[in-house]
Design an enzyme around this catalytic site. Structure first.
Site, PDB file in Angstrom:
ATOM      1  N   SER A  44       0.837  -1.205   0.000  1.00 44.26           N
ATOM      2  CA  SER A  44       0.000   0.000   0.000  1.00 44.26           C
ATOM      3  C   SER A  44       0.871   1.253   0.000  1.00 44.26           C
ATOM      4  CB  SER A  44      -0.862   0.024   1.262  1.00 44.26           C
ATOM      5  OG  SER A  44      -1.473  -1.219   1.459  1.00 44.26           O
ATOM      6  N   ASP A 103       6.446  -3.708  -1.438  1.00 41.70           N
ATOM      7  CA  ASP A 103       5.743  -2.729  -0.605  1.00 41.70           C
ATOM      8  C   ASP A 103       6.649  -1.541  -0.307  1.00 41.70           C
ATOM      9  OD1 ASP A 103       3.750  -1.561   0.886  1.00 41.70           O
ATOM     10  OD2 ASP A 103       3.515  -3.219   2.294  1.00 41.70           O
ATOM     11  N   GLY A 104       6.044  -0.431   0.087  1.00 40.24           N
ATOM     12  CA  GLY A 104       6.791   0.761   0.465  1.00 40.24           C
ATOM     13  C   GLY A 104       7.123   0.753   1.947  1.00 40.24           C
ATOM     14  N   LYS A 116       6.372   1.035   9.048  1.00 37.83           N
ATOM     15  CA  LYS A 116       5.293   1.100   8.074  1.00 37.83           C
ATOM     16  C   LYS A 116       3.996   1.486   8.782  1.00 37.83           C
ATOM     17  CE  LYS A 116       4.912  -2.014   4.947  1.00 37.83           C
ATOM     18  NZ  LYS A 116       4.636  -0.912   4.003  1.00 37.83           N
ATOM     19  N   GLU A 125      -0.474  -5.753   5.408  1.00 39.05           N
ATOM     20  CA  GLU A 125       0.842  -5.690   4.750  1.00 39.05           C
ATOM     21  C   GLU A 125       1.794  -6.711   5.369  1.00 39.05           C
ATOM     22  OE1 GLU A 125       2.216  -1.705   5.098  1.00 39.05           O
ATOM     23  OE2 GLU A 125       1.211  -1.094   3.266  1.00 39.05           O
TER      24      GLU A 125
HETATM   25  O1  LIG Z   1       0.403   2.700   5.682  1.00 38.68           O
HETATM   26  C1  LIG Z   1       0.956   2.704   4.629  1.00 38.68           C
HETATM   27  C2  LIG Z   1       2.047   1.805   4.219  1.00 38.68           C
HETATM   28  O2  LIG Z   1       2.742   1.180   5.234  1.00 38.68           O
HETATM   29  C3  LIG Z   1       2.980   2.464   3.207  1.00 38.68           C
HETATM   30  O3  LIG Z   1       3.653   1.425   2.553  1.00 38.68           O
HETATM   31  C4  LIG Z   1       3.994   3.415   3.823  1.00 38.68           C
HETATM   32  O4  LIG Z   1       3.324   4.395   4.602  1.00 38.68           O
HETATM   33  C5  LIG Z   1       4.815   4.119   2.742  1.00 38.68           C
HETATM   34  O5  LIG Z   1       3.962   4.869   1.955  1.00 38.68           O
HETATM   35  P1  LIG Z   1       4.459   5.778   0.754  1.00 38.68           P
HETATM   36  O6  LIG Z   1       4.928   4.880  -0.313  1.00 38.68           O
HETATM   37  O7  LIG Z   1       3.241   6.568   0.369  1.00 38.68           O
HETATM   38  O8  LIG Z   1       5.539   6.668   1.301  1.00 38.68           O
END
Ligand SMILES: O=C[C@H](O)[C@H](O)[C@H](O)COP(=O)(O)O
Length: 285
Positions: A44, A103-104, A116, A125
């Site tokens: 996500s 995942d990010g 995260k 996740e």
């Molecule tokens: O709750 C969100 C997830 O853990 C995301 O993977 C994390 O916040 C990183 O999100 P972004 O890619 O928008 O920086």
């Protein structure tokens, strides 16, 4: 963000960050999504959007034999909008693993531990990451950090049962997180943010989390109320608090060390401000 990047106009900074996410995502997919794979986890957040773009760009001849497993409502929509095959982890046969999950992260330390949950997704996740033979993290240069809690100052996201939130806040205070608070809903929504799982999120700031190598440098966690913890000790303690459903620390052994159940990535890809991609951990496979 370095001084030279933060001196850029806001619009240019934002463009740089988006481009670095895109570069990291395309490189990670190139290195870790083999055409023979059939089951892929999709995390996500805003960086994962580029992961799905990179996968869709491979074309239906390659992706038609693949099935994609989301980690929440956002990634479910991404998969469907890209015309990829959608399935659910709840239907993954027992004893079966995903080939890879992408995942990010909000922050990544030198040992590839992650924070995260900045976007309120962490529980599903972690389930998807742990179900994969190989978990690959994709991020921009702002997430690269020696210790968790250095750059990400909002606190460790903790998913809690709403009725337990006051007790969990009390416990966090005793553990040295004095600024812990329930995450409010988005503007226009009264009350707390509600996760895809009907839970609340508490954000718990702690001093930067120590790694095993820090003890060699004479840095030690003092006592609980000091708020100075190692990643593993804090995570082990948080997950045991009654009412905590899951925590936004992804820690422990990586998928290279254990056959299954790893929360830590085998590799983290960072898009850098100069247009390069820095890889920590395992490169192409
Ligand atoms: O709750 C969100 C997830 O853990 C995301 O993977 C994390 O916040 C990183 O999100 P972004 O890619 O928008 O920086």
């Amino acid at each position: 963000m370095s001084t030279s990047e933060s001196a850029l106009p806001a619009q240019e900074q934002a463009r740089l960050v988006e481009e670095s996410k895109r570069l990291a995502a395309f490189q990670a997919v190139k290195d870790h999504l083999l055409p023979s794979y059939t089951k892929i986890g999709i995390g996500s957040g805003s960086t994962v959007v580029y992961v799905v773009d990179a996968i869709a760009a491979l074309g239906p001849a390659i992706t038609k034999s693949m099935t994609f497993y989301p980690t929440g409502a956002q990634s479910e929509e991404l998969i469907e909008a890209a015309g990829l095959n959608l399935a659910y982890i709840s239907k993954l046969p027992s004893g079966t693993q995903l080939d890879v999950a992408f995942d990010g992260a909000d922050e990544v330390d030198d040992d590839l531990n992650l924070i995260k949950g900045g976007g309120a997704c962490l529980w599903q996740e972690k389930i998807v990451a742990a179900a994969a033979k190989k978990f690959v993290c994709v991020a921009d240069f702002r997430k690269l950090s020696p210790r968790l809690g250095t750059a990400w100052k909002k606190g460790i996201p903790i998913e809690v049962l709403p009725m337990a939130a006051p007790r969990v806040l009390d416990a966090l205070k005793q553990m040295g997180s004095h600024g812990a608070r329930i995450r409010p809903g988005l503007p226009g929504k009264a009350g707390a943010i509600v996760t895809d799982n009907g839970m609340w999120i508490i954000d718990a700031p702690f001093a930067p989390l120590l790694l095993p190598k820090d003890s060699e440098k004479g840095l030690h966690a003092e006592n609980e109320s000091s708020g100075v913890w190692t990643v593993d000790a804090l995570a082990d303690r948080l997950i045991k608090l009654p009412g905590v459903a899951e925590i936004g620390l992804f820690y422990g052994q990586s998928g290279l060390e254990v056959a299954s159940g790893a929360q830590k990535p085998v590799a983290a890809y960072f898009g850098m401000a100069d247009g390069s991609v820095e890889v920590r951990g395992a490169g192409a496979s």
